[in-house]
Design a protein around this motif. Structure first.
Motif, PDB file in Angstrom:
ATOM      1  N   THR A 119      22.270 -15.316 -43.735  1.00 31.18           N
ATOM      2  CA  THR A 119      21.989 -15.876 -42.418  1.00 31.18           C
ATOM      3  C   THR A 119      22.928 -17.043 -42.177  1.00 31.18           C
ATOM      4  O   THR A 119      23.725 -17.441 -43.051  1.00 31.18           O
ATOM      5  CB  THR A 119      20.539 -16.365 -42.311  1.00 31.18           C
ATOM      6  N   VAL A 120      22.857 -17.615 -40.969  1.00 32.45           N
ATOM      7  CA  VAL A 120      23.603 -18.824 -40.645  1.00 32.45           C
ATOM      8  C   VAL A 120      22.640 -19.996 -40.500  1.00 32.45           C
ATOM      9  O   VAL A 120      22.863 -20.918 -39.714  1.00 32.45           O
ATOM     10  CB  VAL A 120      24.425 -18.626 -39.349  1.00 32.45           C
ATOM     11  N   LEU A 121      21.546 -19.944 -41.300  1.00 30.15           N
ATOM     12  CA  LEU A 121      20.510 -20.971 -41.275  1.00 30.15           C
ATOM     13  C   LEU A 121      20.609 -21.861 -42.508  1.00 30.15           C
ATOM     14  O   LEU A 121      20.952 -21.396 -43.606  1.00 30.15           O
ATOM     15  CB  LEU A 121      19.125 -20.342 -41.193  1.00 30.15           C
ATOM     16  N   ILE A 122      20.294 -23.124 -42.302  1.00 32.64           N
ATOM     17  CA  ILE A 122      20.255 -24.103 -43.394  1.00 32.64           C
ATOM     18  C   ILE A 122      18.863 -24.718 -43.407  1.00 32.64           C
ATOM     19  O   ILE A 122      18.347 -25.127 -42.346  1.00 32.64           O
ATOM     20  CB  ILE A 122      21.316 -25.204 -43.198  1.00 32.64           C
ATOM     21  N   ARG A 123      18.265 -24.773 -44.592  1.00 33.36           N
ATOM     22  CA  ARG A 123      16.957 -25.391 -44.736  1.00 33.36           C
ATOM     23  C   ARG A 123      17.133 -26.703 -45.505  1.00 33.36           C
ATOM     24  O   ARG A 123      17.671 -26.719 -46.613  1.00 33.36           O
ATOM     25  CB  ARG A 123      15.992 -24.476 -45.469  1.00 33.36           C
ATOM     26  N   ALA A 124      16.660 -27.769 -44.925  1.00 35.02           N
ATOM     27  CA  ALA A 124      16.761 -29.096 -45.544  1.00 35.02           C
ATOM     28  C   ALA A 124      15.368 -29.683 -45.724  1.00 35.02           C
ATOM     29  O   ALA A 124      14.497 -29.530 -44.860  1.00 35.02           O
ATOM     30  CB  ALA A 124      17.615 -30.028 -44.693  1.00 35.02           C
ATOM     31  N   THR A 125      15.158 -30.360 -46.847  1.00 33.40           N
ATOM     32  CA  THR A 125      13.870 -30.975 -47.152  1.00 33.40           C
ATOM     33  C   THR A 125      14.080 -32.428 -47.527  1.00 33.40           C
ATOM     34  O   THR A 125      15.074 -32.795 -48.171  1.00 33.40           O
ATOM     35  CB  THR A 125      13.162 -30.244 -48.313  1.00 33.40           C
ATOM     36  N   VAL A 126      13.116 -33.254 -47.153  1.00 37.29           N
ATOM     37  CA  VAL A 126      13.116 -34.674 -47.495  1.00 37.29           C
ATOM     38  C   VAL A 126      11.791 -34.979 -48.180  1.00 37.29           C
ATOM     39  O   VAL A 126      10.717 -34.687 -47.629  1.00 37.29           O
ATOM     40  CB  VAL A 126      13.285 -35.552 -46.245  1.00 37.29           C
ATOM     41  N   ALA A 127      11.861 -35.555 -49.384  1.00 34.08           N
ATOM     42  CA  ALA A 127      10.669 -35.897 -50.168  1.00 34.08           C
ATOM     43  C   ALA A 127      10.446 -37.397 -50.128  1.00 34.08           C
ATOM     44  O   ALA A 127      11.403 -38.182 -50.238  1.00 34.08           O
ATOM     45  CB  ALA A 127      10.812 -35.419 -51.604  1.00 34.08           C
ATOM     46  N   ASP A 128       9.187 -37.794 -49.969  1.00 30.36           N
ATOM     47  CA  ASP A 128       8.866 -39.220 -49.919  1.00 30.36           C
ATOM     48  C   ASP A 128       7.380 -39.393 -50.269  1.00 30.36           C
ATOM     49  O   ASP A 128       6.588 -38.462 -50.126  1.00 30.36           O
ATOM     50  CB  ASP A 128       9.156 -39.804 -48.546  1.00 30.36           C
ATOM     51  N   THR A 129       7.044 -40.595 -50.719  1.00 25.31           N
ATOM     52  CA  THR A 129       5.638 -40.882 -51.041  1.00 25.31           C
ATOM     53  C   THR A 129       4.786 -41.067 -49.792  1.00 25.31           C
ATOM     54  O   THR A 129       3.556 -41.017 -49.876  1.00 25.31           O
ATOM     55  CB  THR A 129       5.556 -42.141 -51.912  1.00 25.31           C
ATOM     56  N   ASP A 130       5.431 -41.304 -48.628  1.00 21.78           N
ATOM     57  CA  ASP A 130       4.723 -41.471 -47.359  1.00 21.78           C
ATOM     58  C   ASP A 130       4.994 -40.234 -46.501  1.00 21.78           C
ATOM     59  O   ASP A 130       6.150 -39.954 -46.169  1.00 21.78           O
ATOM     60  CB  ASP A 130       5.206 -42.726 -46.653  1.00 21.78           C
ATOM     61  N   PRO A 131       3.959 -39.460 -46.144  1.00 16.05           N
ATOM     62  CA  PRO A 131       4.208 -38.237 -45.365  1.00 16.05           C
ATOM     63  C   PRO A 131       4.838 -38.512 -44.003  1.00 16.05           C
ATOM     64  O   PRO A 131       5.688 -37.757 -43.537  1.00 16.05           O
ATOM     65  CB  PRO A 131       2.813 -37.615 -45.233  1.00 16.05           C
ATOM     66  N   ALA A 132       4.429 -39.597 -43.321  1.00 16.16           N
ATOM     67  CA  ALA A 132       5.006 -39.918 -42.011  1.00 16.16           C
ATOM     68  C   ALA A 132       6.483 -40.277 -42.129  1.00 16.16           C
ATOM     69  O   ALA A 132       7.313 -39.869 -41.300  1.00 16.16           O
ATOM     70  CB  ALA A 132       4.224 -41.069 -41.370  1.00 16.16           C
ATOM     71  N   ARG A 133       6.817 -41.038 -43.146  1.00 20.02           N
ATOM     72  CA  ARG A 133       8.217 -41.409 -43.337  1.00 20.02           C
ATOM     73  C   ARG A 133       9.053 -40.202 -43.696  1.00 20.02           C
ATOM     74  O   ARG A 133      10.204 -40.084 -43.253  1.00 20.02           O
ATOM     75  CB  ARG A 133       8.323 -42.483 -44.413  1.00 20.02           C
ATOM     76  N   ALA A 134       8.508 -39.284 -44.492  1.00 23.37           N
ATOM     77  CA  ALA A 134       9.249 -38.065 -44.834  1.00 23.37           C
ATOM     78  C   ALA A 134       9.537 -37.244 -43.583  1.00 23.37           C
ATOM     79  O   ALA A 134      10.647 -36.711 -43.408  1.00 23.37           O
ATOM     80  CB  ALA A 134       8.451 -37.240 -45.854  1.00 23.37           C
ATOM     81  N   THR A 135       8.552 -37.159 -42.670  1.00 23.33           N
ATOM     82  CA  THR A 135       8.748 -36.408 -41.426  1.00 23.33           C
ATOM     83  C   THR A 135       9.802 -37.080 -40.547  1.00 23.33           C
ATOM     84  O   THR A 135      10.686 -36.407 -39.979  1.00 23.33           O
ATOM     85  CB  THR A 135       7.417 -36.310 -40.669  1.00 23.33           C
TER      86      THR A 135
END
Length: 471
Positions: A119-135
């Motif tokens: 595909t031409v899709l990229i999946r990126a994830t951000v991990a953090d101890t605070d769910p709001a900050r990760a979003t």
């Protein structure tokens, strides 16, 4: 067909062998699992929760003319860019724009990006101890990365970009942490504990060369096994088999040893027998005393000679006076008849060692010792000599060379196979006759006589007479 391993049990490839090995070490396995559970609880409780927010980016080429060929070229260009963009997502240039007050290196380590295959899709994830900050960081990452691509993919500042990146899925607020995972931590800790404890048990089992079966003892000594004496908890405090009127599994083992000894050398039955072991503490003296008692109970004319002139123990076992004995006879300080004592109801004759001399080996190998032995074998049916251990000193080898036979005593879980082999070679080098071996202190399941609850008529009568009325 069942094969026998070097340990004397089943072949190591047999599941039964490992089952027995695990049963012997169940306590170690149990405590290892308890430690693993405790470790997983500590790790889980001390690990801060981590939330992950995910975005999806679409890489597309710009079709300037709207023709089929240019659309195909734009699609190929998008596929070529996908992998590079996935790497560029975690670059420092992108992270600096969304870092806010966060540590750039730590944030860079908490961001992952991957291209979805085909595909031409990229999946990126951000991990953090605070769910709001990760979003918030994940959505900011998608916006800033789209702006960066829009900037670097322009041939000229005023031209349109050849490739663009669109955030097709924004990050949602994560509701549950991805770590720690208690069940995963627990399972991993248990697997590591089982692996470590199993490896340790197997390694120790392979390195353990102690004798733990009749088969191993027979193989190491290259002789027949005449008996196996079971371990009893009170044997150290009460070593003789006369307690409980001789009705115990240990007493029965000595009677079995007596029976087997009668079949040794039918044409050339030994009349003088040396009992020795490889090293101290393997139970040779108690075996010699109990074997002599068992033979005397069967009506044999037996004399027990304490031939350990360095550390005599027969007087202590039998509770007799040992100040005068074999040493005094050999130096012609006393007559043989005057030093022999009678012990017990079976009229067992005992010759103590006497005073400890400065030259035990010379006395035991002297002509006087041969004369004493010849006189004893003429007066008695069996002469049993308790000799010192074979490997540390030469006293036992000296006695074995002038006696009719030698009985080798090995202790379960202590005597090593290499020691048995060395002792056997030593006896063979002096042409001593090894009549057999005995495995001492072997574990037993039942310490009761026979273990089947048989009682003699006399016992039943005695119980009835001593039982109070109404009981």
């Amino acid at each position: 067909m069942r094969r026998t391993s070097a340990k004397g049990g089943d072949d190591p490839v047999d599941l039964l062998y490992y089952t027995r090995l695990a049963r012997r070490n169940w306590l170690l396995i149990f405590f290892s699992l308890i430690l693993a559970v405790a470790a997983s609880l500590v790790v889980t409780s001390n690990t801060p929760p981590k939330y992950v927010a995910t975005i999806t980016l679409l890489v597309s080429g710009h079709d300037r003319e709207g023709s089929l060929s240019t659309a195909y070229q734009a699609g190929m260009l998008s596929q070529q860019r996908v992998q590079s963009y996935a790497e560029l997502l975690t670059s420092r240039r992108v992270i600096e724009k969304i870092a806010e007050d966060s540590d750039i290196q730590r944030l860079q380590g908490n961001i992952t990006a991957e291209s979805i295959p085909s595909t031409v899709l990229i999946r990126a994830t951000v991990a953090d101890t605070d769910p709001a900050r990760a979003t918030r960081l994940a959505n900011a990452l998608g916006v800033e990365f789209s702006n960066l691509i829009d900037e670097i993919e322009r041939p000229t500042p005023n031209s349109r970009p050849t490739v663009k990146v669109t955030m097709v899925d924004r990050a949602d607020l994560p509701t549950s942490p991805v770590s720690p995972r208690p069940l995963v931590n627990l399972g991993l800790a248990l697997m590591i504990a089982l692996f470590v404890v199993t490896g340790s048990i197997l390694l120790r089992d392979r390195l353990d060369t102690t004798v733990k079966s009749e088969e191993v003892l027979q193989q190491a000594s290259n002789t027949s096994i005449l008996g196996t004496i079971g371990y009893e908890r009170d044997a150290r405090r009460l070593p003789l088999i006369i307690r409980n009127r001789g009705r115990s599994s240990r007493a029965e083992a000595f009677r079995s040893l007596r029976t087997n000894l009668q079949f040794v050398g039918v044409d050339q039955h030994p009349k003088s027998l040396v009992l020795t072991s490889c090293l101290p503490g393997e139970g040779k003296s108690s075996t010699a005393a109990n074997l002599a008692i068992t033979l005397a109970q069967a009506g044999w004319r037996v004399i027990l000679v304490d031939g350990d002139l360095r550390r005599p123990s027969i007087p202590r076992y039998l509770g007799i006076e040992g100040a005068t004995g074999l040493t005094d006879v050999l130096i012609e300080r006393a007559r043989l008849q005057d030093t022999i004592q009678t012990w017990g109801e079976a009229n067992l004759s005992v010759l103590p060692s006497g005073q400890i001399p400065p030259n035990p080996s010379e006395l035991l190998g002297s002509r006087g010792m041969r004369t004493v032995l010849a006189q004893l074998t003429e007066d008695y049916d069996m002469v049993i000599i308790d000799a010192p251990p074979l490997l540390p000193i030469t006293d036992a080898a000296t006695l074995a060379a002038i006696c009719d036979g030698t009985l080798l005593i090995a202790r379960y879980g202590k005597t090593r196979r290499e020691h048995i082999a060395r002792a056997t070679e030593m006896l063979s080098s002096i042409n001593a006759r090894v009549v057999g071996a005995v495995l001492n202190f072997a574990p037993t399941r039942n310490s009761q006589y026979y273990g089947y609850g048989y009682e003699s008529d006399a016992e039943v009568t005695e119980v009835k007479e001593t039982t109070p009325a109404g009981v």
